[in-house]
Design an enzyme around this catalytic site. Structure first.
Site, PDB file in Angstrom:
ATOM      1  CG  ASP A   1      93.458 -32.499  41.440  1.00 25.90           C
ATOM      2  OD1 ASP A   1      93.800 -31.692  42.314  1.00 25.90           O
ATOM      3  OD2 ASP A   1      92.307 -32.555  40.976  1.00 25.90           O
TER       4      ASP A   1
ATOM      5  CG  HIS B   1      95.228 -32.104  50.243  1.00 27.35           C
ATOM      6  ND1 HIS B   1      94.601 -31.542  51.326  1.00 27.35           N
ATOM      7  CD2 HIS B   1      94.365 -32.027  49.216  1.00 27.35           C
ATOM      8  CE1 HIS B   1      93.390 -31.163  50.966  1.00 27.35           C
ATOM      9  NE2 HIS B   1      93.210 -31.435  49.700  1.00 27.35           N
TER      10      HIS B   1
HETATM   11  C1  SDX Z   1      93.005 -29.618  45.466  1.00 19.60           C
HETATM   12  O1  SDX Z   1      92.025 -27.533  49.891  1.00 19.60           O
HETATM   13  C2  SDX Z   1      91.478 -28.514  49.291  1.00 19.60           C
HETATM   14  O2  SDX Z   1      90.780 -29.286  49.878  1.00 19.60           O
HETATM   15  C3  SDX Z   1      91.762 -28.648  47.810  1.00 19.60           C
HETATM   16  C4  SDX Z   1      91.152 -29.846  47.128  1.00 19.60           C
HETATM   17  C5  SDX Z   1      89.649 -29.757  47.093  1.00 19.60           C
HETATM   18  O3  SDX Z   1      89.004 -30.817  47.006  1.00 19.60           O
HETATM   19  O4  SDX Z   1      89.120 -28.598  47.042  1.00 19.60           O
HETATM   20  O5  SDX Z   1      91.545 -31.024  47.791  1.00 19.60           O
HETATM   21  C6  SDX Z   1      91.576 -29.944  45.669  1.00 19.60           C
HETATM   22  O6  SDX Z   1      93.304 -28.471  45.208  1.00 19.60           O
HETATM   23  C7  SDX Z   1      94.043 -30.699  45.653  1.00 19.60           C
HETATM   24  C8  SDX Z   1      95.500 -30.156  45.511  1.00 19.60           C
HETATM   25  C9  SDX Z   1      95.805 -30.018  44.012  1.00 19.60           C
HETATM   26  N1  SDX Z   1      97.078 -29.299  43.834  1.00 19.60           N
HETATM   27  C10 SDX Z   1      98.176 -29.944  43.366  1.00 19.60           C
HETATM   28  O7  SDX Z   1      98.257 -31.161  43.170  1.00 19.60           O
HETATM   29  C11 SDX Z   1      99.357 -29.012  43.110  1.00 19.60           C
HETATM   30  C12 SDX Z   1     100.646 -29.669  43.612  1.00 19.60           C
HETATM   31  N2  SDX Z   1     100.575 -29.705  45.088  1.00 19.60           N
HETATM   32  C13 SDX Z   1     101.260 -28.595  45.756  1.00 19.60           C
HETATM   33  O8  SDX Z   1     101.177 -27.362  45.107  1.00 19.60           O
HETATM   34  C14 SDX Z   1     100.902 -28.549  47.254  1.00 19.60           C
HETATM   35  O9  SDX Z   1     101.043 -29.814  47.745  1.00 19.60           O
HETATM   36  C15 SDX Z   1      99.563 -27.990  47.684  1.00 19.60           C
HETATM   37  C16 SDX Z   1      99.318 -26.610  47.147  1.00 19.60           C
HETATM   38  C17 SDX Z   1      98.474 -28.888  47.296  1.00 19.60           C
HETATM   39  C18 SDX Z   1      99.597 -27.917  49.215  1.00 19.60           C
HETATM   40  O10 SDX Z   1     100.598 -27.078  49.531  1.00 19.60           O
HETATM   41  P1  SDX Z   1     100.956 -26.639  51.031  1.00 19.60           P
HETATM   42  O11 SDX Z   1     100.181 -27.397  52.011  1.00 19.60           O
HETATM   43  O12 SDX Z   1     100.903 -25.162  51.062  1.00 19.60           O
HETATM   44  O13 SDX Z   1     102.387 -27.168  51.184  1.00 19.60           O
HETATM   45  P2  SDX Z   1     103.660 -26.395  50.667  1.00 19.60           P
HETATM   46  O14 SDX Z   1     103.449 -25.871  49.278  1.00 19.60           O
HETATM   47  O15 SDX Z   1     104.082 -25.440  51.736  1.00 19.60           O
HETATM   48  O16 SDX Z   1     104.707 -27.619  50.559  1.00 19.60           O
HETATM   49  C19 SDX Z   1     105.367 -28.140  51.718  1.00 19.60           C
HETATM   50  C20 SDX Z   1     106.636 -28.765  51.188  1.00 19.60           C
HETATM   51  C21 SDX Z   1     107.485 -27.756  50.366  1.00 19.60           C
HETATM   52  O17 SDX Z   1     108.816 -28.204  50.433  1.00 19.60           O
HETATM   53  P3  SDX Z   1     109.825 -27.476  51.549  1.00 19.60           P
HETATM   54  O18 SDX Z   1     109.660 -25.998  51.358  1.00 19.60           O
HETATM   55  O19 SDX Z   1     109.311 -27.987  52.897  1.00 19.60           O
HETATM   56  O20 SDX Z   1     111.184 -28.010  51.184  1.00 19.60           O
HETATM   57  O21 SDX Z   1     106.309 -29.833  50.274  1.00 19.60           O
HETATM   58  C22 SDX Z   1     106.781 -29.496  48.982  1.00 19.60           C
HETATM   59  C23 SDX Z   1     106.997 -27.995  48.952  1.00 19.60           C
HETATM   60  O22 SDX Z   1     107.979 -27.646  47.988  1.00 19.60           O
HETATM   61  N3  SDX Z   1     105.720 -29.896  48.035  1.00 19.60           N
HETATM   62  C24 SDX Z   1     105.952 -30.449  46.854  1.00 19.60           C
HETATM   63  C25 SDX Z   1     104.677 -30.712  46.318  1.00 19.60           C
HETATM   64  N4  SDX Z   1     103.736 -30.318  47.184  1.00 19.60           N
HETATM   65  C26 SDX Z   1     104.392 -29.802  48.251  1.00 19.60           C
HETATM   66  N5  SDX Z   1     107.091 -30.758  46.204  1.00 19.60           N
HETATM   67  C27 SDX Z   1     106.950 -31.324  44.982  1.00 19.60           C
HETATM   68  N6  SDX Z   1     105.758 -31.613  44.382  1.00 19.60           N
HETATM   69  C28 SDX Z   1     104.606 -31.314  45.044  1.00 19.60           C
HETATM   70  N7  SDX Z   1     103.428 -31.586  44.483  1.00 19.60           N
END
Ligand code: SDX
Length: 395
Positions: A329, A272
């Site tokens: 989720d 998140h």
């Molecule tokens: C919602 O904003 C809100 O409040 C949203 C929400 C709401 O109520 O409106 O809470 C609802 O959208 C919840 C989130 C649902 N999305 C997912 O579950 C999709 C999977 N999660 C990721 O896509 C990610 O965690 C995000 C998009 C939710 C957050 O991404 P960030 O903060 O931009 O973090 P990032 O993508 O830059 O990741 C940081 C690191 C990366 O690795 P490195 O580059 O440091 O090596 O963490 C890794 C990412 O690759 N990472 C994951 C991951 N989430 C982050 N690796 C594997 N699986 C994951 N789910």
């Protein structure tokens, strides 16, 4: 020598990002709507009560709640002309596309209330009408997709009970609404109701700041929520669990896939932007899943996989270092699955829950006399000035 420059005009977003609606502490995993903890709202209120709280700022009195419930009941129908829309769409049409289109169309059947700000009643009616009708639109899109006749709203049923009835009852087969599922649906909609300046809420504020109608602004929010990185993650998270179950992949293999940067595989329902701790909503839903599954003696392999996956991730350095925890989720899909709500409807369920939050932010912005059209600036990284080139001198 690339000619690219970096001119920093600075970030001056004229949109208000101050808000009194929702407080989130990502480090501590705290979520409060108008000062009330999400755990208390999930345990002691119904979705209409929480919707009122978000939009009007306080928990409703018995009289206010009675009026709101009456407006929800009286405004559950959509104009009969709109029914053709469902019939003309392909059965495979994603319900989020239908929801966005029909919500925008609702605005064509309703005068723009804020042309006359004094009509607070007009706003209240629009609010109740939207919150009531999205339930009908969602159920009708499901019925249309399975070729069954629409089941109309029942004035004797509560908000959530009405939705389940419209979804699953039919003249051919009786459907008894399970009070436990009604409770679960109230909790699911409550925990989804708002989340400060998330992608879709910021979209509603952006579009609303131009004085576009509430319907057009909500339609934009629906479109933003549809993305798999946002509201679409609940569908993706459940499909991931289903794929693991069908493929026979071990949890260890899944964790390794999620860490493999070369593989586009993401563990949906994890991570998140704000929560660097356990999402309090995921905690509420995890507890609800176990309550329901224990009481209804449901044995669901998807829940076993989810529990194993969570356990493995929370003890894996990759996830620990990046503070990746289950988000809202991760467990929601399992609950909707138990209610037999189809996977492609999960993001629509998120939208039904989030609607009061979107409306609350839209209202907060419109009530602010200093509110201006949002116009973020940028950091320009393109070319410096260049002379025009005749076409034969290019390339
Ligand atoms: C919602 O904003 C809100 O409040 C949203 C929400 C709401 O109520 O409106 O809470 C609802 O959208 C919840 C989130 C649902 N999305 C997912 O579950 C999709 C999977 N999660 C990721 O896509 C990610 O965690 C995000 C998009 C939710 C957050 O991404 P960030 O903060 O931009 O973090 P990032 O993508 O830059 O990741 C940081 C690191 C990366 O690795 P490195 O580059 O440091 O090596 O963490 C890794 C990412 O690759 N990472 C994951 C991951 N989430 C982050 N690796 C594997 N699986 C994951 N789910």
């Amino acid at each position: 020598d690339s000619g690219l420059v970096s001119l920093d005009y600075g970030y001056t977003n004229t949109g208000s990002t101050k808000s009194q609606i929702t407080f989130v502490d990502g480090e501590k995993g705290i979520l409060r709507y108008r000062g009330y903890n999400i755990e208390d709202l999930a345990a002691y209120t119904t979705f209409p009560e929480t919707a009122w709280l978000l939009i009007y700022g306080n928990l409703p009195t018995r009289e206010e709640l009675g009026t709101f419930r009456r407006l929800l009941t009286e405004n559950a129908l959509i104009h009969e002309n709109l029914l053709n829309f469902f019939r003309e769409m392909p059965p495979s049409a994603h319900p989020m596309g239908i929801l966005g289109a029909v919500v925008n169309a609702l605005g064509l059947f309703t005068p723009r209330f804020y042309d006359d700000e004094s009509k607070q009643d007009a706003f209240n009616l629009t609010v109740a009408s939207l919150i009531s009708k999205v339930r009908t639109i969602a159920a009708f899109s499901y019925k249309a997709s399975i070729g069954e006749p629409f089941v109309y709203p029942d004035a004797e049923k509560s908000y959530c009970s009405n939705f389940l009835n419209m979804m699953f009852s039919s003249k051919a087969k009786p459907y008894n609404v399970d009070p436990l599922f009604v409770h679960a649906l109230n909790v699911l909609l409550i925990v989804h109701a708002d989340h400060e300046q998330n992608c879709s809420t910021s979209t509603v504020r952006m579009v609303g700041s131009s004085q576009a109608s509430l319907y057009a602004s909500i339609c934009a929010g629906i479109c933003a929520l549809w993305g798999p990185l946002h509201g679409g993650a609940n569908q993706a998270a459940l499909e991931t669990l289903m794929n693991i179950h069908q493929s026979g992949l071990t949890v260890k293999q899944v964790i390794e896939k999620a860490k493999n940067k070369k593989d586009p595989f993401k563990l949906y329902g994890f991570g998140h932007r704000v929560y660097k701790n356990y999402d309090p909503r995921a905690k509420v839903l995890k507890g609800l899943v176990h309550t329901i599954f224990d009481r209804e003696h449901i044995a669901d392999p998807l829940l076993d996989i989810a529990s194993e996956l969570e356990e493995a991730a929370l003890n894996d350095d990759y996830f620990i270092e990046r503070k990746l925890y289950p988000n809202v989720d991760f467990y929601s899909g399992i609950l909707y699955h138990a209610m037999e709500i189809p996977t492609n409807m999960l993001t629509v369920m998120f939208a039904i829950g989030r609607l009061p939050g979107w409306i609350a932010h839209w209202k907060e912005m419109h009530d602010d006399p200093l509110s201006k059209i949002n116009r973020p600036r940028q950091i320009y990284t393109g070319y410096a000035e260049r002379p025009w080139l005749p076409i034969d001198n290019r390339g």
